[in-house]
Design a protein around this motif. Structure first.
Motif, PDB file in Angstrom:
ATOM      1  N   ASP A 105       0.443  24.735 -15.495  1.00 58.87           N
ATOM      2  CA  ASP A 105      -1.016  24.866 -15.332  1.00 58.87           C
ATOM      3  C   ASP A 105      -1.745  23.689 -15.953  1.00 58.87           C
ATOM      4  OD1 ASP A 105      -0.665  27.275 -14.061  1.00 58.87           O
ATOM      5  OD2 ASP A 105      -0.997  28.487 -15.862  1.00 58.87           O
ATOM      6  N   ARG A 106      -1.260  23.236 -17.094  1.00 59.41           N
ATOM      7  CA  ARG A 106      -1.947  22.168 -17.818  1.00 59.41           C
ATOM      8  C   ARG A 106      -2.036  20.897 -16.978  1.00 59.41           C
ATOM      9  NH1 ARG A 106      -0.248  18.098 -21.090  1.00 59.41           N
ATOM     10  NH2 ARG A 106       1.907  18.831 -21.056  1.00 59.41           N
ATOM     11  N   VAL A 107      -0.927  20.532 -16.336  1.00 61.98           N
ATOM     12  CA  VAL A 107      -0.973  19.303 -15.559  1.00 61.98           C
ATOM     13  C   VAL A 107      -1.726  19.502 -14.248  1.00 61.98           C
ATOM     14  CG1 VAL A 107       1.105  18.369 -16.606  1.00 61.98           C
ATOM     15  CG2 VAL A 107       1.301  19.657 -14.505  1.00 61.98           C
ATOM     16  N   GLN A 108      -1.653  20.718 -13.679  1.00 61.70           N
ATOM     17  CA  GLN A 108      -2.418  20.984 -12.451  1.00 61.70           C
ATOM     18  C   GLN A 108      -3.902  20.794 -12.701  1.00 61.70           C
ATOM     19  OE1 GLN A 108      -1.551  24.581 -10.059  1.00 61.70           O
ATOM     20  NE2 GLN A 108       0.175  24.884 -11.456  1.00 61.70           N
ATOM     21  N   ASN A 109      -4.370  21.290 -13.845  1.00 65.55           N
ATOM     22  CA  ASN A 109      -5.793  21.197 -14.162  1.00 65.55           C
ATOM     23  C   ASN A 109      -6.254  19.756 -14.300  1.00 65.55           C
ATOM     24  OD1 ASN A 109      -5.967  23.986 -14.147  1.00 65.55           O
ATOM     25  ND2 ASN A 109      -5.665  24.184 -16.362  1.00 65.55           N
ATOM     26  N   ASN A 110      -5.305  18.865 -14.591  1.00 68.66           N
ATOM     27  CA  ASN A 110      -5.632  17.440 -14.696  1.00 68.66           C
ATOM     28  C   ASN A 110      -5.187  16.658 -13.467  1.00 68.66           C
ATOM     29  OD1 ASN A 110      -6.771  17.071 -17.513  1.00 68.66           O
ATOM     30  ND2 ASN A 110      -4.893  18.194 -17.971  1.00 68.66           N
ATOM     31  N   LYS A 111      -4.866  17.389 -12.410  1.00 67.59           N
ATOM     32  CA  LYS A 111      -4.443  16.790 -11.138  1.00 67.59           C
ATOM     33  C   LYS A 111      -3.225  15.881 -11.346  1.00 67.59           C
ATOM     34  CE  LYS A 111      -6.793  15.455  -6.892  1.00 67.59           C
ATOM     35  NZ  LYS A 111      -8.021  14.852  -6.307  1.00 67.59           N
ATOM     36  N   ILE A 112      -2.230  16.474 -11.971  1.00 67.22           N
ATOM     37  CA  ILE A 112      -0.976  15.780 -12.244  1.00 67.22           C
ATOM     38  C   ILE A 112       0.162  16.663 -11.748  1.00 67.22           C
ATOM     39  CG2 ILE A 112       0.538  14.888 -14.084  1.00 67.22           C
ATOM     40  CD1 ILE A 112      -1.967  14.527 -15.808  1.00 67.22           C
ATOM     41  N   GLY A 113       1.263  16.048 -11.317  1.00 65.04           N
ATOM     42  CA  GLY A 113       2.454  16.820 -11.011  1.00 65.04           C
ATOM     43  C   GLY A 113       2.522  17.338  -9.591  1.00 65.04           C
ATOM     44  N   ALA A 114       3.139  18.522  -9.440  1.00 64.11           N
ATOM     45  CA  ALA A 114       3.481  19.046  -8.121  1.00 64.11           C
ATOM     46  C   ALA A 114       2.273  19.272  -7.219  1.00 64.11           C
ATOM     47  CB  ALA A 114       4.268  20.352  -8.268  1.00 64.11           C
ATOM     48  N   CYS A 115       1.109  19.566  -7.798  1.00 61.79           N
ATOM     49  CA  CYS A 115      -0.076  19.806  -6.968  1.00 61.79           C
ATOM     50  C   CYS A 115      -0.420  18.587  -6.110  1.00 61.79           C
ATOM     51  CB  CYS A 115      -1.267  20.202  -7.830  1.00 61.79           C
ATOM     52  SG  CYS A 115      -1.800  18.942  -9.016  1.00 61.79           S
ATOM     53  N   LEU A 116       0.048  17.399  -6.514  1.00 60.89           N
ATOM     54  CA  LEU A 116      -0.242  16.185  -5.740  1.00 60.89           C
ATOM     55  C   LEU A 116       0.498  16.136  -4.409  1.00 60.89           C
ATOM     56  CD1 LEU A 116      -0.263  13.482  -8.569  1.00 60.89           C
ATOM     57  CD2 LEU A 116      -2.225  14.299  -7.253  1.00 60.89           C
ATOM     58  N   MET A 117       1.496  17.006  -4.229  1.00 59.27           N
ATOM     59  CA  MET A 117       2.176  17.032  -2.931  1.00 59.27           C
ATOM     60  C   MET A 117       1.221  17.394  -1.804  1.00 59.27           C
ATOM     61  SD  MET A 117       6.091  18.298  -3.231  1.00 59.27           S
ATOM     62  CE  MET A 117       6.371  17.627  -1.585  1.00 59.27           C
ATOM     63  N   ALA A 118       0.145  18.107  -2.155  1.00 58.81           N
ATOM     64  CA  ALA A 118      -0.858  18.482  -1.151  1.00 58.81           C
ATOM     65  C   ALA A 118      -1.759  17.305  -0.784  1.00 58.81           C
ATOM     66  CB  ALA A 118      -1.707  19.642  -1.670  1.00 58.81           C
ATOM     67  N   GLU A 119      -1.626  16.178  -1.488  1.00 61.57           N
ATOM     68  CA  GLU A 119      -2.478  15.008  -1.246  1.00 61.57           C
ATOM     69  C   GLU A 119      -1.637  13.743  -1.081  1.00 61.57           C
ATOM     70  OE1 GLU A 119      -6.249  14.803  -3.384  1.00 61.57           O
ATOM     71  OE2 GLU A 119      -5.559  16.510  -4.588  1.00 61.57           O
ATOM     72  N   PRO A 120      -0.834  13.680  -0.026  1.00 61.00           N
ATOM     73  CA  PRO A 120       0.050  12.518   0.145  1.00 61.00           C
ATOM     74  C   PRO A 120      -0.692  11.190   0.238  1.00 61.00           C
ATOM     75  CG  PRO A 120       0.011  13.884   2.134  1.00 61.00           C
ATOM     76  CD  PRO A 120      -0.655  14.667   1.054  1.00 61.00           C
ATOM     77  N   ASP A 121      -1.883  11.181   0.808  1.00 58.68           N
ATOM     78  CA  ASP A 121      -2.629   9.922   0.909  1.00 58.68           C
ATOM     79  C   ASP A 121      -3.025   9.409  -0.472  1.00 58.68           C
ATOM     80  OD1 ASP A 121      -2.473   9.805   3.687  1.00 58.68           O
ATOM     81  OD2 ASP A 121      -4.304  10.981   3.963  1.00 58.68           O
ATOM     82  N   LEU A 122      -3.416  10.321  -1.360  1.00 59.72           N
ATOM     83  CA  LEU A 122      -3.758   9.920  -2.721  1.00 59.72           C
ATOM     84  C   LEU A 122      -2.523   9.403  -3.447  1.00 59.72           C
ATOM     85  CD1 LEU A 122      -5.559   9.679  -5.198  1.00 59.72           C
ATOM     86  CD2 LEU A 122      -5.175  12.133  -5.649  1.00 59.72           C
ATOM     87  N   VAL A 123      -1.392  10.078  -3.288  1.00 53.50           N
ATOM     88  CA  VAL A 123      -0.153   9.620  -3.925  1.00 53.50           C
ATOM     89  C   VAL A 123       0.211   8.229  -3.407  1.00 53.50           C
ATOM     90  CG1 VAL A 123       2.303  10.072  -4.255  1.00 53.50           C
ATOM     91  CG2 VAL A 123       0.666  11.969  -4.315  1.00 53.50           C
ATOM     92  N   ALA A 124       0.060   8.020  -2.107  1.00 53.24           N
ATOM     93  CA  ALA A 124       0.354   6.703  -1.528  1.00 53.24           C
ATOM     94  C   ALA A 124      -0.553   5.634  -2.122  1.00 53.24           C
ATOM     95  CB  ALA A 124       0.196   6.754  -0.008  1.00 53.24           C
ATOM     96  N   GLU A 125      -1.818   5.959  -2.317  1.00 55.05           N
ATOM     97  CA  GLU A 125      -2.747   5.006  -2.931  1.00 55.05           C
ATOM     98  C   GLU A 125      -2.312   4.691  -4.363  1.00 55.05           C
ATOM     99  OE1 GLU A 125      -7.503   4.540  -4.098  1.00 55.05           O
ATOM    100  OE2 GLU A 125      -6.802   6.351  -3.036  1.00 55.05           O
ATOM    101  N   CYS A 126      -1.891   5.732  -5.099  1.00 54.65           N
ATOM    102  CA  CYS A 126      -1.417   5.529  -6.473  1.00 54.65           C
ATOM    103  C   CYS A 126      -0.188   4.624  -6.500  1.00 54.65           C
ATOM    104  CB  CYS A 126      -1.081   6.884  -7.111  1.00 54.65           C
ATOM    105  SG  CYS A 126      -2.510   7.937  -7.444  1.00 54.65           S
TER     106      CYS A 126
END
Length: 343
Positions: A106-127
Motif C-alpha cells: 500500500d505504501r508504494v502504491q500511494n506514492n505511485k511506485i511498484g506494481a500499480c505502474l503496470m496499469a500505465e505502460p506509457d508512463l513507465v516507458a517515459e521513465c
C-alpha cells in the motif's frame, strides 16, 4: 523491436540473480552473498528516488566494492527524478539500474511506485527512456505478469512491448499477478498462482529480449529447468534463508564450490570493520544465520549467533571470539553426526 543503440546487460550467462528484498538485501547481506559465488548478480533493496534525493545519497547508495556485479533497484514514477538518481547511481559505480514495477505494498502504491505502474505502460516507458538517456549502463524492468483486472497474457505483452520500444531489452518477470486490493504484500508473494508458462511464452514470442523469471524458485534443479525456456533466473527468499544455494550455482561457470567455514573466515575481517564503524553485531549476524540450512548443525549455528551470548558481546575482540567458537561447535557437531551415520 528493440533499438540498435540499446545498452546491453551484463554478459555473464546465464543470468542468475538475488532479488531485491526490503530489509534483507542490505550491503552486509550482499557482502556475505558474494562470498558464495562471483557471478551471481546482486540487487539492492528497493530505494525510492525521494530517499536518494532528499534522504542522503551516501546512506542509500553506498556499497562494498566486492559486491560487483550489483544492480540498484529504484522505486519511483517521476521521469526526471528517476533520471537524476540513475545518473547518481552510475557515478557511484553501479553496474545496472532496475525500475521496480512489481512491489504491491500500500505504501508504494500511494506514492505511485511498484506494481500499480503496470496499469500505465506509457508512463513507465517515459521513465525508462529518461533513465536510459541519463546513463551508459543498462536499465532494466522488474514487473509482475499482471495486476487486478489486468491479468491476461496479452495485456502483459502490451506492457512489455510498450517499454521495449524505448530500447530497453531486459525484463525480470515475477510469474504471479499482484492483487493490489485485498491481499497483503506477503500474500501477494504466495496466494496468486505461479504462471511460469506466461513467462516462457513471453520469451518465445519476443526472442530478441532478455527475459528472466522470478517467483517460488528454490533449487538448482528448478533453476536448470527454467533456463531451458528463459535467459535468467532470479531467486528470492530462498537465497536468504539458504544462502549456500548460491554456491550450488557454481556449476554453471565450472567454479569450485566454497567451504562454509572458509566463508565465515572471510567474513570475520568484514565483521570487525563494520563493528568498528559502529554497527551492532546482531545487525550483521542476522544475515548469516542460514549458512548451515538443511544440515544437522543448522540449529546449533543459529542458537550460537542469535542467543543471549552473541548479543552481549559488544566489542570486536569478543564478538570475533564468539563467532569462532560457534564455528568450532558447529564443525564438531557435524563431524560427530557424520561419524554416527557411517558407524
Amino acid at each position: 523491436m528493440t533499438d540498435l543503440n540499446q545498452k546491453s546487460s551484463k554478459s555473464i550467462t546465464p543470468r542468475i540473480s538475488v532479488a531485491p528484498m526490503m530489509d534483507w538485501t542490505t550491503k552486509d547481506y550482499r557482502f556475505f552473498a558474494r562470498l558464495f559465488n562471483p557471478n551471481v548478480i546482486l540487487y539492492t533493496e528497493m530505494v525510492t528516488t525521494g530517499a536518494i534525493i532528499y534522504g542522503g545519497a551516501n546512506r542509500h547508495l553506498d556499497f562494498n566494492q566486492e559486491e560487483h556485479p550489483i544492480v540498484l533497484q529504484l522505486g519511483g514514477s517521476d521521469p526526471k527524478d528517476l533520471a537524476t538518481c540513475s545518473k547518481m547511481a552510475q557515478d557511484w559505480g553501479y553496474d545496472e539500474i532496475n525500475l521496480n514495477v512489481g512491489c504491491p505494498s500500500d505504501r508504494v502504491q500511494n506514492n505511485k511506485i511498484g506494481a500499480c505502474l503496470m496499469a500505465e505502460p506509457d508512463l513507465v516507458a517515459e521513465c525508462i527512456a529518461e533513465m536510459q538517456n541519463a546513463v551508459d549502463i543498462p536499465v532494466t524492468v522488474k514487473h509482475r505478469i499482471g495486476i487486478d483486472d489486468m491479468q491476461s497474457y496479452e495485456e502483459m505483452l502490451h506492457f512489455v512491448d510498450t517499454i521495449a520500444k524505448t530500447g530497453c531489452n531486459n525484463f525480470i518477470v515475477h510469474a504471479r499477478i499482484a492483487l493490489l486490493q485485498g491481499l497483503s504484500p506477503k500474500e501477494n508473494r504466495e496466494v496468486p498462482p505461479l504462471r511460469y508458462q506466461d513467462v516462457y511464452r513471453l520469451k518465445q514470442d519476443r526472442p530478441d529480449l532478455i527475459i528472466e523469471i522470478n517467483g517460488g524458485i528454490k533449487t538448482l534443479a528448478e533453476t536448470q529447468k527454467h533456463l531451458e525456456h528463459v535467459d535468467g533466473v532470479m531467486i528470492g527468499r530462498e537465497a536468504y534463508h539458504n544462502p549456500y544455494l548460491l554456491a550450488e550455482y557454481s556449476e554453471f561457470w565450472d567454479l569450485d564450490m566454497p567451504n562454509r567455514f572458509d566463508i565465515i573466515e572471510q567474513m570475520l575481517p568484514y565483521i570487525s570493520k563494520r563493528m568498528q564503524e559502529g554497527a551492532p553485531l546482531s545487525i550483521i549476524t542476522r544475515h548469516i544465520l542460514g549458512l548451515f540450512q538443511n544440515l544437522p548443525g543448522a540449529r546449533k549455528w543459529r542458537q550460537a549467533l542469535s542467543g543471549g551470548n552473541a548479543k552481549t558481546f559488544a566489542d570486536v575482540e569478543n564478538a570475533i571470539k564468539n563467532i569462532k567458537e560457534a564455528m568450532q561447535r558447529t564443525e564438531d557437531y557435524l563431524l560427530e553426526k557424520n561419524r554416527e551415520e557411517h558407524s
